[in-house]
Each structure stands twice: as C-alpha cells, then as structure tokens.
Design an enzyme around this catalytic site. Structure first.
Site, PDB file in Angstrom:
ATOM      1  N   ASN A  17       0.863  -1.183   0.000  1.00  0.00           N
ATOM      2  CA  ASN A  17       0.000   0.000   0.000  1.00  0.00           C
ATOM      3  C   ASN A  17       0.900   1.234   0.000  1.00  0.00           C
ATOM      4  O   ASN A  17       2.101   1.136   0.245  1.00  0.00           O
ATOM      5  CB  ASN A  17      -0.939  -0.017   1.213  1.00  0.00           C
ATOM      6  CG  ASN A  17      -0.191  -0.280   2.504  1.00  0.00           C
ATOM      7  OD1 ASN A  17       0.732   0.465   2.856  1.00  0.00           O
ATOM      8  ND2 ASN A  17      -0.539  -1.346   3.204  1.00  0.00           N
ATOM      9  N   GLY A  49      -3.135 -10.097   3.037  1.00  0.00           N
ATOM     10  CA  GLY A  49      -2.859 -10.751   1.757  1.00  0.00           C
ATOM     11  C   GLY A  49      -1.376 -10.976   1.529  1.00  0.00           C
ATOM     12  O   GLY A  49      -0.655 -11.439   2.423  1.00  0.00           O
ATOM     13  N   ASP A  62       1.043  -8.856   1.248  1.00  0.00           N
ATOM     14  CA  ASP A  62       1.876  -8.022   2.111  1.00  0.00           C
ATOM     15  C   ASP A  62       2.058  -8.670   3.491  1.00  0.00           C
ATOM     16  O   ASP A  62       3.178  -8.741   4.029  1.00  0.00           O
ATOM     17  CB  ASP A  62       1.232  -6.637   2.243  1.00  0.00           C
ATOM     18  CG  ASP A  62       2.201  -5.583   2.728  1.00  0.00           C
ATOM     19  OD1 ASP A  62       3.198  -5.949   3.385  1.00  0.00           O
ATOM     20  OD2 ASP A  62       1.956  -4.397   2.475  1.00  0.00           O
ATOM     21  N   SER A  93      -3.244  -6.103  -7.062  1.00  0.00           N
ATOM     22  CA  SER A  93      -4.537  -5.383  -7.009  1.00  0.00           C
ATOM     23  C   SER A  93      -5.786  -6.260  -7.079  1.00  0.00           C
ATOM     24  O   SER A  93      -6.897  -5.739  -6.939  1.00  0.00           O
ATOM     25  CB  SER A  93      -4.649  -4.308  -8.106  1.00  0.00           C
ATOM     26  OG  SER A  93      -3.938  -3.147  -7.755  1.00  0.00           O
TER      27      SER A  93
END
Ligand code: ADP
Length: 192
Positions: free
Chosen positions: A37, A45, A47, A135
């Site tokens: 982000n 997720g 990350d 995304s």
C-alpha cells in the site's frame, strides 16, 4: 487434479515468462514483488505473508524506504528493499490501484506498477522476479482485466529492453486466478 507446482511458460525477447500456482514467499527468484500500500505499512494478503516471512528487519527497511520517498509510495510506482530473512536479493514493493469501476485510471496505474517493478529490477541488475496478481485481492481489480494488463505490461517492457532479466514469474495463489493468467499468457509477445 490440481495445477499446483506445474509451470507453464513462454519466451519473450529472450526472457522466460513462467506462470505457476503457489506462494510468493517461497519463490527462489532474485526478487519478489509485494502488493503493497502507499503507506508501505504491513497489510493483509500478499503483504502480510511477505512481512511474516521476512521478519522485523523488513519493518526497518519499510521505514527507510518511506523516508527516502518523502512519506509515501505513489500508486503505480515501485521501490525496493532488502529481503529481511528471506533467501532472495530484494523485495520490490509496488502500490497497485484500488479498483473504482475502471474509469479512474486503474488500467494505467496497474500497467505502471508492473513496468516500474521491472525497471527497478533491471536497474539493480536482477535476473529473475516473481509477481503476485497485484490489485486483485483486497484492492478489487477484476482478475480477467488485471491478468491482461499484467501480461501486456510485462511483454511491452521486455520487448523494449529485457536488460538483466532472464525470468519473469507470475505466482498465483488460487486455481481460478492461475487459469485466468494462463489464458492471458497466450497473448504475451504474440506467442501461443
Ligand atoms: P491487493 O491489495 O493489491 O489487492 P492482495 O494481497 O489482497 O493484494 O491480493 C493479491 C492477490 O494475491 C490475490 O489473488 C490473493 O489471493 C493473492 N495472494 C494472497 N496471498 C498470497 C501469497 N502468499 N502468495 C501469492 N499470492 C497471494
């Protein structure tokens, strides 16, 4: 039958493009891409998985990268950090767009995310890089459209200049996303 572990591939200007199902944190490429982000703060997720696998050293690396960038990573851009305790060379963080119906520059931003990650990898002389499906999780980008953008962006960048790259790998977590990327792979560099 499951496709887990199977690798499908194409060639693009001397670079191997591989599509496989798996976990991004388990890849043996020089770099892995984090679906980050803009704040570069640990998320969920991809990350979250990368943060857990890389450990606290990555928290320090994120801070440093954020400072270098003047506070944030703009959408569509990429920045690299060390890998923490992962046995790879670099983590390349990109902030993909949040899907907002498709009329807010999402396509351009996602194209930019893939392109900028490859540019960072080339600038650092890296030979291989693994991407998750940026995304299409929490950020809500439809998978079919995102897969098309991903392969087109990678194909265009490699055709323009492969640089140091020898392999670009798409690592998809679930079977549905894998199937969609496999279909899109047929379009890459005009190969089937
Ligand atoms: P974004 O916030 O950019 O949408 P997410 O991390 O939410 O990113 O999800 C992006 C994609 O990555 C989704 O398809 C999700 O299922 C997948 N994903 C989640 N965890 C992993 C993982 N450990 N390795 C590879 N892909 C993953």
């Amino acid at each position: 039958m499951t496709s887990q572990g199977m690798i499908h591939e194409a060639m693009c200007n001397g670079v191997r493009i591989a599509v496989t199902q798996g976990d991004i944190t388990l890849q043996d490429t020089d770099a892995i891409v984090n679906a980050a982000n803009s704040a570069l703060r640990p998320g969920a997720g991809v990350d979250g998985a990368i943060q857990r696998a890389a450990g606290s050293e990555l928290l320090r690396e994120r801070e440093e990268a954020r400072r270098r960038l003047g506070g944030m990573l703009p959408t569509g851009e990429a920045v690299s950090t060390g890998p923490g305790q992962l046995q790879i060379k670099r983590i390349i963080h990109t902030a993909g767009p949040v899907w907002d119906g498709g009329g807010s520059g999402e396509r351009e931003a996602l194209t930019s995310s893939y392109r900028e990650c490859l540019r960072v990898a080339k600038a650092e002389g890296l030979k291989s890089i693994a991407f998750p499906s940026v995304s299409t999780g929490i950020y809500g980008y439809p998978v079919e459209a995102a897969a098309q953008v991903a392969v087109e962006a990678v194909g265009a960048e490699l055709e323009a200049d492969p640089g140091s790259l020898r392999e670009v790998r798409f690592v998809l977590f679930d079977e549905r996303t894998l199937g969609v990327f496999l279909a899109a792979l047929n379009d890459i560099c005009g190969e089937t």
